[in-house]
Design an enzyme around this catalytic site. Structure first.
Site, PDB file in Angstrom:
ATOM      1  CE  LYS A 305      -4.660  12.055  15.972  1.00  0.00           C
ATOM      2  NZ  LYS A 305      -4.000  11.870  14.656  1.00  0.00           N
ATOM      3  CG  HIS A 440      -1.297   1.487  16.452  1.00  0.00           C
ATOM      4  ND1 HIS A 440      -1.637   1.982  15.215  1.00  0.00           N
ATOM      5  CD2 HIS A 440      -0.687   2.521  17.112  1.00  0.00           C
ATOM      6  CE1 HIS A 440      -1.277   3.250  15.121  1.00  0.00           C
ATOM      7  NE2 HIS A 440      -0.691   3.599  16.257  1.00  0.00           N
TER       8      HIS A 440
END
Length: 544
Positions: A305, A440
């Protein structure tokens, strides 16, 4: 069926149409359908054709065939189309042994695929027959007439079937040797070039360039290669489409060749941006991932991704990873020595993704984190007397292997119930709160602990398990709550999950350490109970 409302003239027209229609259907419909059609009483066929003539006249359709026969081919419980290989007759009466038949109970479509001689594995001539049923009710003073009509339409065309050959190596480089000119792995990863081609291209994280930039350039200089670089910032606010354009401009100026791999060196944000540019430039060029953070080594470097956050001009909201692609690197080079130059917060941030994997897939990994996590954060993965030899590498190896096992069979995410989405439901919106100072892995961990409480409230796990997870998170110096995790944000996250995961929440919850299940029925009231329980813990908060 009793027909009382049809005029005699209409029946005569319809019966005449049967003869013409039968001859027209012969080349288009299988013999089984024609036999079923012929077995019907003439007045029934007349009624159906009369209705269809009226429909065709109204819609202006010229390629519609009519039949009261509906095929009952194989399909799975979800109504998705199924396919099988069978022996069909072509229009010349010959048997085609490799004909494929697909049938979809949802749409009522039967598709016959005949391979073409010059490309039998890829190109198929297709003919589709779609059956749609309508029911009309007409009431008069004396009676009610119900007319059931099955309309069959046919179409022809071709289908191209092609499977992308996805293959990429994730290479563990001997610690601390990647930028040693005696180790040729970095140069070799940039491809084989003709003699005299002595330039290469690299995208480098701004923070990495400040520490390793001179050493990276010296490596290529020592090997007689001129390195052309573009340096970009690697913070979340910089993960925007404009950063992709910056790389594309540099590629154009460098004149990167169609089959020339370029290097992407940095943290997860830079790897995502560079991967997006690789996918777009010349419709796809190879690139090599060189992750330099713990988070990127176990997460961004492993899958396919790429993407950027996107600010929508209509809603004036920024959406995390809303624009992106599935595009595999040509290879990945992992040297864990880069981790030693990160600060402790960044190392803890990386453990957010590692702990996620432990909770949903591996008791062994969780126990390693329980026992050695604190020491590894403090030592930043450098050799330390407080960490036994091989433990750090074992944790990284297990994390990468689990990620590959989960992602490998589902690279394009056709299966949306994914245990690796644990911690990625509420964290997405949490990270996008304007001005929030949260990384994150930290957001993933806050999400993960909140989901632990949801699991407890559902009776999936005991409070002892919750306490054990909470203590491990504290050992890893990870935050477990945020003032921005409100009732409104939590419920909006569930609605966003429904959109992102195609119609269902599909939120992973652990059923024990090392196992999980996806649920799709979380309610606002349930979220509020979890938030109330969350407030009762003594948390390490994020740097917000």
């Amino acid at each position: 069926m009793t027909i009382k409302t049809m005029q005699k003239r209409s029946s005569e027209i319809a019966l005449n149409a049967i003869r013409e229609e039968s001859s027209n259907m012969a080349p288009m419909l299988p013999s089984s359908i024609l036999e079923a059609w012929s077995s019907l009483a003439p007045e029934v066929r007349a009624a159906l054709i009369a209705t269809e003539i009226s429909t065709v006249s109204t819609l202006g359709t010229t390629n519609t065939s009519v039949s009261s026969f509906t095929s009952s081919g194989a399909s799975d419980d979800s109504g998705e189309k199924s396919s099988n290989t069978s022996e069909e007759e072509d229009t010349n009466g010959n048997n085609n042994l490799n004909v494929l038949v697909e049938e979809c109970s949802e749409s009522g479509t039967k598709t016959i695929l005949r391979p073409l001689e010059r490309a039998p594995e890829n190109i198929f001539e297709i003919s589709k027959t779609t059956s749609r049923e309508t029911i009309a009710v007409q009431k008069t003073a004396s009676s009610t007439v119900t007319t059931k009509t099955t309309i069959m339409t046919t179409s022809k065309g071709w289908r191209n079937v092609f499977t992308l050959p996805i293959s990429y190596d994730v290479n563990m480089v001997p610690t601390g040797t990647l930028l040693d000119p005696t180790n040729m792995q970095l140069l070799d990863s940039t491809g084989v070039h003709p003699e005299g081609y002595n330039t290469r291209f690299a995208v480098i994280d701004e923070a990495v360039d400040a520490i390793y930039g001179d050493k990276i350039r010296a490596y290529f200089t020592e090997l007689g290669i001129e390195l052309s670089t573009i340096v970009i910032p690697g913070g979340e606010p910089d993960k925007r489409p404009a950063a992709v354009d910056t790389i594309l401009d540099a590629m154009c100026a460098y004149k990167l060749r169609r089959r020339e791999p370029f290097l992407a060196i940095g943290g997860g944000v830079v790897l995502d941006i560079a991967g997006m540019a690789a996918c777009l430039y010349r419709r796809g060029v190879p690139f090599v991932r060189v992750p330099t953070t713990l988070l990127a080594i176990v997460d961004a470097s492993v899958g396919v991704k790429n993407g950027v956050d996107y600010c929508c001009c209509v809603t004036d909201e920024t959406y995390k990873n809303r624009v992106g692609s599935f595009y595999a690197p040509s290879s990945c080079l992992l040297d864990t020595s880069f981790i030693t130059t990160q600060d402790m917060r960044n190392v803890s941030n990386g453990f957010g993704e590692i702990l996620k994997l432990a909770l949903v897939r591996s008791v062994d990994l969780f126990e390693l984190l329980e026992t050695h996590g604190r020491a590894l954060v403090e030592s930043r993965f450098a050799p330390s007397p407080t960490v036994p030899d091989g433990v750090a590498q074992r944790i990284i190896d297990l994390s990468i292997q689990i990620m590959l096992e989960e992602l490998g069979p589902n690279l394009w995410e056709y299966e949306l119930e994914r245990c690796v989405d644990y911690g990625h439901t509420f964290s997405k919106l949490l990270e996008m709160v304007p001005g929030v100072d949260i990384m994150h892995g930290e957001a993933v961990n806050i999400d993960g602990f909140f989901c632990c409480l949801l699991s407890y409230l559902r009776g999936f796990i005991s409070m002892d398990t919750v306490d054990r997870v909470f203590k491990c998170m504290q050992f890893l110096q990870l935050p477990t709550t945020s003032s921005h995790l409100t009732s409104q944000l939590a419920w909006q996250s569930c609605k966003d999950a429904v959109e992102h995961r195609h119609g269902a929440q599909r939120i992973p919850l652990i059923t024990e350490i090392g196992d999980s299940v996806c649920v799709s029925d979380i309610t606002p009231e349930e979220l509020d109970r979890a938030l109330e329980l969350l407030s009762q813990f003594d948390h390490i908060k994020s740097g917000e």
